[in-house]
Each structure stands twice: as structure tokens, then as C-alpha cells.
Write a protein that holds these residues in place. Structure first.
Motif, PDB file in Angstrom:
ATOM      1  N   ILE A   1      62.385 108.361  59.009  1.00 51.49           N
ATOM      2  CA  ILE A   1      61.769 108.792  57.749  1.00 51.49           C
ATOM      3  C   ILE A   1      60.692 109.836  58.021  1.00 51.49           C
ATOM      4  N   ALA A   2      59.888 109.595  59.055  1.00 54.95           N
ATOM      5  CA  ALA A   2      58.812 110.538  59.391  1.00 54.95           C
ATOM      6  C   ALA A   2      59.369 111.903  59.758  1.00 54.95           C
ATOM      7  N   VAL A   3      60.458 111.926  60.519  1.00 51.91           N
ATOM      8  CA  VAL A   3      61.075 113.200  60.901  1.00 51.91           C
ATOM      9  C   VAL A   3      61.598 113.926  59.669  1.00 51.91           C
ATOM     10  N   GLY A   4      62.293 113.198  58.796  1.00 50.53           N
ATOM     11  CA  GLY A   4      62.844 113.821  57.598  1.00 50.53           C
ATOM     12  C   GLY A   4      61.768 114.355  56.670  1.00 50.53           C
ATOM     13  N   VAL A   5      60.739 113.564  56.439  1.00 53.32           N
ATOM     14  CA  VAL A   5      59.645 114.008  55.564  1.00 53.32           C
ATOM     15  C   VAL A   5      58.928 115.211  56.168  1.00 53.32           C
ATOM     16  N   SER A   6      58.729 115.218  57.476  1.00 52.46           N
ATOM     17  CA  SER A   6      58.070 116.352  58.131  1.00 52.46           C
ATOM     18  C   SER A   6      58.859 117.637  57.919  1.00 52.46           C
ATOM     19  N   LEU A   7      60.177 117.577  58.080  1.00 52.65           N
ATOM     20  CA  LEU A   7      61.007 118.761  57.858  1.00 52.65           C
ATOM     21  C   LEU A   7      60.938 119.222  56.410  1.00 52.65           C
ATOM     22  N   ALA A   8      60.976 118.270  55.475  1.00 56.16           N
ATOM     23  CA  ALA A   8      60.895 118.627  54.060  1.00 56.16           C
ATOM     24  C   ALA A   8      59.558 119.283  53.724  1.00 56.16           C
ATOM     25  N   LEU A   9      58.473 118.770  54.295  1.00 54.68           N
ATOM     26  CA  LEU A   9      57.164 119.343  54.013  1.00 54.68           C
ATOM     27  C   LEU A   9      57.005 120.726  54.651  1.00 54.68           C
ATOM     28  N   LEU A  10      57.597 120.932  55.822  1.00 56.28           N
ATOM     29  CA  LEU A  10      57.564 122.262  56.431  1.00 56.28           C
ATOM     30  C   LEU A  10      58.312 123.270  55.568  1.00 56.28           C
TER      31      LEU A  10
ATOM     32  N   TYR B   1      59.563 127.081  64.516  1.00 56.14           N
ATOM     33  CA  TYR B   1      60.123 126.575  63.262  1.00 56.14           C
ATOM     34  C   TYR B   1      59.029 126.026  62.352  1.00 56.14           C
ATOM     35  N   ALA B   2      57.902 125.612  62.938  1.00 54.13           N
ATOM     36  CA  ALA B   2      56.803 125.067  62.137  1.00 54.13           C
ATOM     37  C   ALA B   2      55.894 126.153  61.580  1.00 54.13           C
ATOM     38  N   ILE B   3      56.148 127.426  61.942  1.00 52.97           N
ATOM     39  CA  ILE B   3      55.329 128.526  61.433  1.00 52.97           C
ATOM     40  C   ILE B   3      55.968 129.053  60.154  1.00 52.97           C
ATOM     41  N   PRO B   4      55.300 128.969  59.020  1.00 52.14           N
ATOM     42  CA  PRO B   4      55.874 129.509  57.779  1.00 52.14           C
ATOM     43  C   PRO B   4      56.180 131.000  57.903  1.00 52.14           C
ATOM     44  N   GLY B   5      57.175 131.451  57.146  1.00 54.04           N
ATOM     45  CA  GLY B   5      57.616 132.828  57.259  1.00 54.04           C
ATOM     46  C   GLY B   5      56.541 133.848  56.971  1.00 54.04           C
ATOM     47  N   THR B   6      55.688 133.583  55.982  1.00 50.45           N
ATOM     48  CA  THR B   6      54.604 134.516  55.677  1.00 50.45           C
ATOM     49  C   THR B   6      53.600 134.601  56.820  1.00 50.45           C
ATOM     50  N   VAL B   7      53.302 133.469  57.430  1.00 49.37           N
ATOM     51  CA  VAL B   7      52.385 133.450  58.571  1.00 49.37           C
ATOM     52  C   VAL B   7      52.990 134.214  59.741  1.00 49.37           C
ATOM     53  N   LEU B   8      54.261 133.996  59.989  1.00 49.66           N
ATOM     54  CA  LEU B   8      54.944 134.661  61.091  1.00 49.66           C
ATOM     55  C   LEU B   8      54.980 136.170  60.889  1.00 49.66           C
ATOM     56  N   ALA B   9      55.226 136.602  59.656  1.00 48.70           N
ATOM     57  CA  ALA B   9      55.318 138.036  59.381  1.00 48.70           C
ATOM     58  C   ALA B   9      54.000 138.740  59.678  1.00 48.70           C
ATOM     59  N   ILE B  10      52.882 138.157  59.265  1.00 51.29           N
ATOM     60  CA  ILE B  10      51.577 138.769  59.530  1.00 51.29           C
ATOM     61  C   ILE B  10      51.294 138.782  61.034  1.00 51.29           C
ATOM     62  N   GLY B  11      51.613 137.688  61.703  1.00 50.89           N
ATOM     63  CA  GLY B  11      51.340 137.604  63.128  1.00 50.89           C
ATOM     64  C   GLY B  11      52.148 138.553  63.974  1.00 50.89           C
ATOM     65  N   LEU B  12      53.294 139.009  63.467  1.00 53.12           N
ATOM     66  CA  LEU B  12      54.141 139.908  64.247  1.00 53.12           C
ATOM     67  C   LEU B  12      53.715 141.365  64.150  1.00 53.12           C
TER      68      LEU B  12
ATOM     69  N   LEU C   1      52.514 119.187  48.421  1.00 54.39           N
ATOM     70  CA  LEU C   1      52.992 118.489  49.615  1.00 54.39           C
ATOM     71  C   LEU C   1      53.015 116.977  49.389  1.00 54.39           C
ATOM     72  N   MET C   2      51.980 116.440  48.763  1.00 52.92           N
ATOM     73  CA  MET C   2      51.943 115.007  48.504  1.00 52.92           C
ATOM     74  C   MET C   2      53.071 114.597  47.555  1.00 52.92           C
ATOM     75  N   GLY C   3      53.234 115.353  46.470  1.00 51.33           N
ATOM     76  CA  GLY C   3      54.264 115.011  45.504  1.00 51.33           C
ATOM     77  C   GLY C   3      55.663 115.116  46.079  1.00 51.33           C
ATOM     78  N   VAL C   4      55.928 116.208  46.789  1.00 47.96           N
ATOM     79  CA  VAL C   4      57.255 116.376  47.395  1.00 47.96           C
ATOM     80  C   VAL C   4      57.489 115.311  48.459  1.00 47.96           C
ATOM     81  N   GLY C   5      56.453 114.992  49.249  1.00 52.59           N
ATOM     82  CA  GLY C   5      56.609 113.953  50.270  1.00 52.59           C
ATOM     83  C   GLY C   5      56.973 112.604  49.681  1.00 52.59           C
ATOM     84  N   ILE C   6      56.313 112.230  48.591  1.00 52.48           N
ATOM     85  CA  ILE C   6      56.617 110.946  47.940  1.00 52.48           C
ATOM     86  C   ILE C   6      58.017 110.969  47.342  1.00 52.48           C
ATOM     87  N   LEU C   7      58.375 112.073  46.673  1.00 53.54           N
ATOM     88  CA  LEU C   7      59.667 112.133  45.996  1.00 53.54           C
ATOM     89  C   LEU C   7      60.825 112.147  46.984  1.00 53.54           C
ATOM     90  N   VAL C   8      60.727 112.952  48.053  1.00 48.85           N
ATOM     91  CA  VAL C   8      61.825 112.987  49.028  1.00 48.85           C
ATOM     92  C   VAL C   8      61.939 111.661  49.766  1.00 48.85           C
TER      93      VAL C   8
END
Length: 568
Positions: free
Chosen positions: A216-225, A397-408, A77-84
Motif C-alpha cells: 500500500i505504501a509503495v502504491g500510494v507513494s507512486l500516486a502522490l508522485l 522518477y521522483a523529480i517532477p517534470g517542472t523541477v527537472l526542466a528548470i534544473g536542466l 496530496l492528502m485527499g488523493v492519498g486517502i482516496l487512492v
């Protein structure tokens, strides 16, 4: 927050009476609450699963799984956040502040990597940068080496490799939001800084960049999600993240409680990221009352123009052109050698389109219910529970797919159990599973995951329609539902079309939730590609990957047209 505070000060029964007696029909408001509860249900289920699990397996997880997975996830997350941030902000400022050859083409072409899912880029580059692949073979020929033992590039299957590829695919999230912010900044502020003696670099870092911080904060947040949701690229590249750990703990070790506990840790990371971003700019104000005059780009010549062209095309080449050309070449080779694609691949394509269409229709319907309920109540009451429902519904949208699948799992099994009980109560035979193990479960996951796209698009469309139109309709005796059907829906066609396109393509690309919730012997193009890459057979996988990329180009073209209108 002020609205929420007023609710807390008010008697709950009095508020509920006001809420359910507003202009909008009761069914709209009840439906909005039900949809919001469906979005929250997976998180509640996760907590329940986590509490049911024993602590015996935690010694194994804490020793062998979680330290590595957590460390890799944080560094990723740190590396991708800096690079994007560097790629997105740098390319946005390059296009906004300078004039050079191919600048107009670059302004929309920089969005093209959005058309390629992260797992497809990893799939392509594993072959492109293989020790006996085309790039390293060419380099050895140029340098005079005979074998990979004499010369080879660093292994792409590593954490730095994952950061590199994910960064070059996800930077458009930052570029898109920051480009619009730079283009709409008042040039007088930058000119004032230059008059006061600031250099061009100082003006950028001290004036333009701070003003663009929200974008920038909005874009980085989407990229990290998106990074946190990724499972295919991380697994292809051999990076053990929390997302991969959830999948292996559930599927390989059959430990659902352990998977739920890891999933909650992922969800906590998402919440922490959002809170840190909002806390960092809680006292910042970015509004300007003066009429903005667009920044006039500086014309570059000679070597400066050449450098600008190279810098502008580099992220596009790495993030889109190279993998797209590779997939096209492999698809042509496969068709020439085999003659046609397999029936199983065609069936996977049919399954993909079918599920994506069902998810698109259901997501748009749910989004319309919530957006309309929020708008109708907003005009009838100073505080709106429907508006709160809309905010809760978009959190999926902020729930990762794997997390969502288990929760359902539990909500779907509960509904199946109730349906079976009711069916037998009527004297009929047990119908079996109606949701679990069916495409309906996939559609439910897609709806929760992409409901934010539908609500956001429809709320934006409704905001452009003046309230006076529906007020006039109501004065003429039309009901709330009739007003929506006869007045608003025709005016919302562009917003509905744009949202439908984005949802359809995102549903086609979704991998984590599809892997965990798909029926037996049911494949989509994404899962087919995942299986082919896992087996190391890239030929038919390239056909599926190319189909997904071609479908992903449609919303990118739409976004590019929208961006060009916003910046000119």
C-alpha cells in the motif's frame, strides 16, 4: 546502510582502486558514474539558481502565491492519498476475497484508468460535467428544470473536483501492488484469526491490511508522485498548486530564480513523503517462512453480488469508460464535420512518436549500462559504487517534470557553450545551440525522468540469469562486453521489451517537462491537447487525447497479463 558504513571506514583511494579494478570494463563503471551525475545535476542547478535569486520577490510570493499554492498542494496530496488508498485497497480485497459475476474481467479491467493521463481525464470531464453538458442536461430534464440557473451540480473546477478525478485515475497504482500482496498472503493466518473469534471485518483490518502495508505504501507513494508532477489537470481545474506556480513564475513572470526556489520546496515535499513512509515502517517485518496457500474467495449471491459488481465497476467507469467514450464520440464528430484531422495535428503526432522513440532507445541504453555495471561489480567486490549509482539514477522518477526542466537549463547551456568554444577553436563558425531549444533537450529530460523504469526492468531480468552463465563465459575467454552481447542480451529481450513499452508510452504522455523544454513551434500530442484546452476548443484536442489513450492501453494490457500470472 552497512555497505555505506564499510565505505566510510575504508580509505577512499583504496576503495576507488578496488572499484575500478573489478571484472567489468573501466568504461562501464565510468559511464555509470557519469549517468548518475547527470541525474543529480538538475538538483544541483536548482540550488544554484535559488541562491542567485534576490529576496525582494519573496514578499510577493509569500503574500499572494505560496500560501495558497502550498495549502492546495498539501490538501491535494492528502485527499488523493486517502482516496487512492480506499479505492485501491478496497477493490483489491473485493477481487481477492469474494467471488461474484465479472470478477475475472474486473481483475484486469481495474487497471484501465492507468491508460488515461490525468490531464486528459480533466479535459474530458470539464465538458462532460459542464453546466450545459450531457450529464447536467439529462439530470435537469429528468427533474423537470429548464435552465442551469434552476439546478446545477457543484463546480468541477475546484480542489475537491481535482481530488476526485485524480483519485479515480491514480488508484490502480495501489490496486496493482496490493492485489498481488493479498493474493500471496497465507490463508492460514486469516483462518486462524477467524477461529479465534475475529469477524470478517476485524480479520481484514487486523491481519490482512497490516500485512499489505508495504504494498500500500509503495502504491500510494507512486500516486502522490504523479499528483505532484501533474500540471495539466490542476490548471484545467483551476487549482493553484506548487507545480502550476513553478510554471507561471518562470514562463509568465520570467522569474527563473523564484521558480527554482518553489521547485526546491516541491522537491523537499517529495523527500519528506518518502522519509515519512520509510520511517513509519522501519521496524516492521513482513516475511513468512511457511508455504502460502492462496485465499479462497467467498461466493456472493443475491444483493451482495449485485453490490460487489457495482462497487467493482464504479471506479473503472469513472476513471476510464466515461472519458474514453467521450473522446471517441468527439473524435467521430470532428472527423464527420471536418473530414480529416489537420496537418498540424498529424505533425504533432509525428513529433510525439519521434521523441518518444529516441527517448526509449537512450533510456534503455543508459539503464543497461548502469544495471550491467552494478551486476558485474557486485560479483567482484563486497561493496559497489555502481550499485549506489543505480540507486541515484532511479531517483529521477521522483523529480517532477517542472523541477527537472528548470534544473536542466544550466547543464544544457554549459554543454552548448563548451561545444561552441571547441568548435571555434578548430576554426569553424559558431554552430549555435546544439541542445537548448532542440528535441535533444527533451530526450535528456525524458531519460532522467524514466530511467528508473529501465533500470528496474533490466535489474529484474538480470536477477533471473544465474551468475554461473557469465562465469562460464569468462572462463572461456569472453570479455565482459562480449558476455553481455552474446549471452545476456538475448535472455533479456522480454525485460527490454516490457521496459521499452512503458518508457515509450510514458514519454508520449509527459506534459510538464515538454511544455518547458520543447523547441519553438514544436508540439507533441500532449502539448497540442494542452493548448486546445487552454483555448477552449475541445474538438481537435479530443483527437490527440484519444491517440494518447490508445497508446496507453498497450502497457496496461501488459501489466494486466503480468498481474494475472502473479495472482494465479
Amino acid at each position: 546502510m552497512s555497505a555505506l558504513y564499510s565505505l566510510l571506514q575504508e580509505h577512499p583511494l583504496l576503495y576507488l582502486r578496488r572499484f575500478f579494478s573489478c571484472e567489468a570494463g573501466l568504461s562501464w563503471r565510468v559511464s555509470a558514474i557519469a549517468i548518475a551525475l547527470c541525474v543529480v545535476a538538475p538538483v544541483i542547478t536548482l540550488c544554484w539558481f535559488a541562491l542567485q535569486g534576490s529576496t525582494e520577490h519573496w514578499s510577493h510570493l509569500l503574500t499572494y502565491v505560496l500560501p495558497t499554492a502550498f495549502r492546495n498542494t498539501v490538501f491535494l496530496l492528502m485527499g488523493v492519498g486517502i482516496l487512492v488508498s480506499c479505492l485501491g485497497v478496497g477493490s483489491a480485497w473485493l477481487i481477492t476475497a469474494f467471488e461474484f459475476p465479472s470478477r475475472r474481467v474486473l481483475s484486469w479491467a481495474l487497471l484501465l484508468p492507468l491508460a488515461v493521463p490525468t490531464y486528459i481525464v480533466a479535459f474530458a470531464y470539464l465538458d462532460i460535467l459542464h453546466p450545459i453538458g450531457p450529464v447536467q442536461t439529462l439530470l435537469r430534464d429528468l427533474l423537470g428544470y429548464d435552465s442551469p440557473r434552476q439546478f446545477r451540480l457543484p463546480d468541477l473546477r475546484s480542489l475537491p473536483g481535482a481530488i476526485f478525478l485524480l483519485g479515480f485515475v491514480l488508484y490502480p497504482y495501489v490496486y496493482l501492488s496490493t492485489r498481488v500482496m493479498f493474493a500471496t498472503q497465507a490463508s492460514s493466518l486469516l483462518e486462524a484469526a477467524r477461529i479465534l473469534g475475529a469477524s470478517g471485518r476485524s480479520t481484514f483490518f487486523r491481519v490482512a491490511l497490516p500485512m499489505a502495508r508495504p504494498a500500500i505504501a509503495v502504491g500510494v507513494s507512486l500516486a502522490l508522485l504523479e499528483t505532484l508532477n501533474d500540471i495539466g489537470a490542476s490548471e484545467f481545474l483551476g487549482v493553484q498548486t506548487l507545480t502550476v506556480s513553478v510554471y507561471t513564475t518562470w514562463v509568465t513572470r520570467s522569474d527563473l530564480a523564484g521558480a527554482a526556489q518553489i521547485a526546491l520546496a516541491m522537491l523537499a515535499i517529495v523527500i519528506i513523503l518518502i522519509l515519512i513512509e520509510r520511517h513509519g515502517r522501519r521496524r516492521q517485518r513482513y516475511a513468512s517462512t511457511q508455504r502460502a496457500r492462496a485465499i479462497q474467495p467467498k461466493k456472493l449471491k443475491g444483493s451482495a453480488a449485485v453490490i460487489a459488481v457495482v462497487l467493482g465497476w464504479l471506479p473503472i467507469t469513472i476513471g476510464f469508460v466515461a472519458p474514453a467514450l467521450y473522446l471517441l464520440n468527439e473524435t467521430i464528430k470532428h472527423i464527420n464535420s471536418v473530414g480529416a484531422v489537420s496537418d498540424q495535428l498529424l505533425l504533432s503526432g509525428y513529433n510525439t512518436v519521434k521523441v518518444a522513440l529516441l527517448a526509449t532507445v537512450a533510456t534503455l541504453a543508459c539503464g543497461l549500462i548502469i544495471a550491467w555495471a552494478a551486476r558485474a561489480v557486485r560479483h567482484g567486490s563486497p561493496f559497489t559504487l555502481a550499485k549506489l549509482c543505480a540507486r541515484v539514477a532511479t531517483s529521477g522518477y521522483a523529480i517532477p517534470g517542472t523541477v527537472l526542466a528548470i534544473g536542466l537549463l544550466t547543464p544544457l547551456m554549459l554543454i552548448d557553450g563548451l561545444a561552441s568554444w571547441f568548435w571555434q577553436l578548430l576554426g569553424y563558425a559558431d554552430p549555435g545551440l546544439l541542445l537548448m531549444g532542440t528535441t535533444t533537450a527533451l530526450v535528456c529530460a525524458y531519460v532522467i525522468r524514466f530511467l528508473a523504469i529501465s533500470i528496474g526492468g533490466l535489474e529484474s531480468g538480470l536477477a533471473r540469469i544465474p551468475p554461473s552463465m557469465e562465469q562460464a563465459s569468462r572462463l572461456l575467454g569472453e570479455t565482459s562486453s562480449g558476455t553481455l552481447r552474446r549471452i545476456h542480451l538475448p535472455l533479456l529481450r522480454p525485460a527490454i521489451g516490457a521496459a521499452a513499452l512503458l518508457i515509450f508510452v510514458d514519454a508520449m504522455k509527459e506534459l510538464p517537462a515538454t511544455l518547458l523544454l520543447r523547441p519553438v513551434n514544436f508540439d507533441t500530442l500532449a502539448t497540442w491537447l494542452y493548448a486546445e484546452a487552454a483555448r477552449g476548443t475541445y474538438e481537435e484536442g479530443s483527437v490527440a487525447a484519444l491517440a494518447i489513450v490508445l497508446a496507453g492501453l498497450l502497457p496496461v494490457i501488459l501489466l494486466a497479463r503480468t498481474q494475472l500470472k502473479a495472482t494465479h
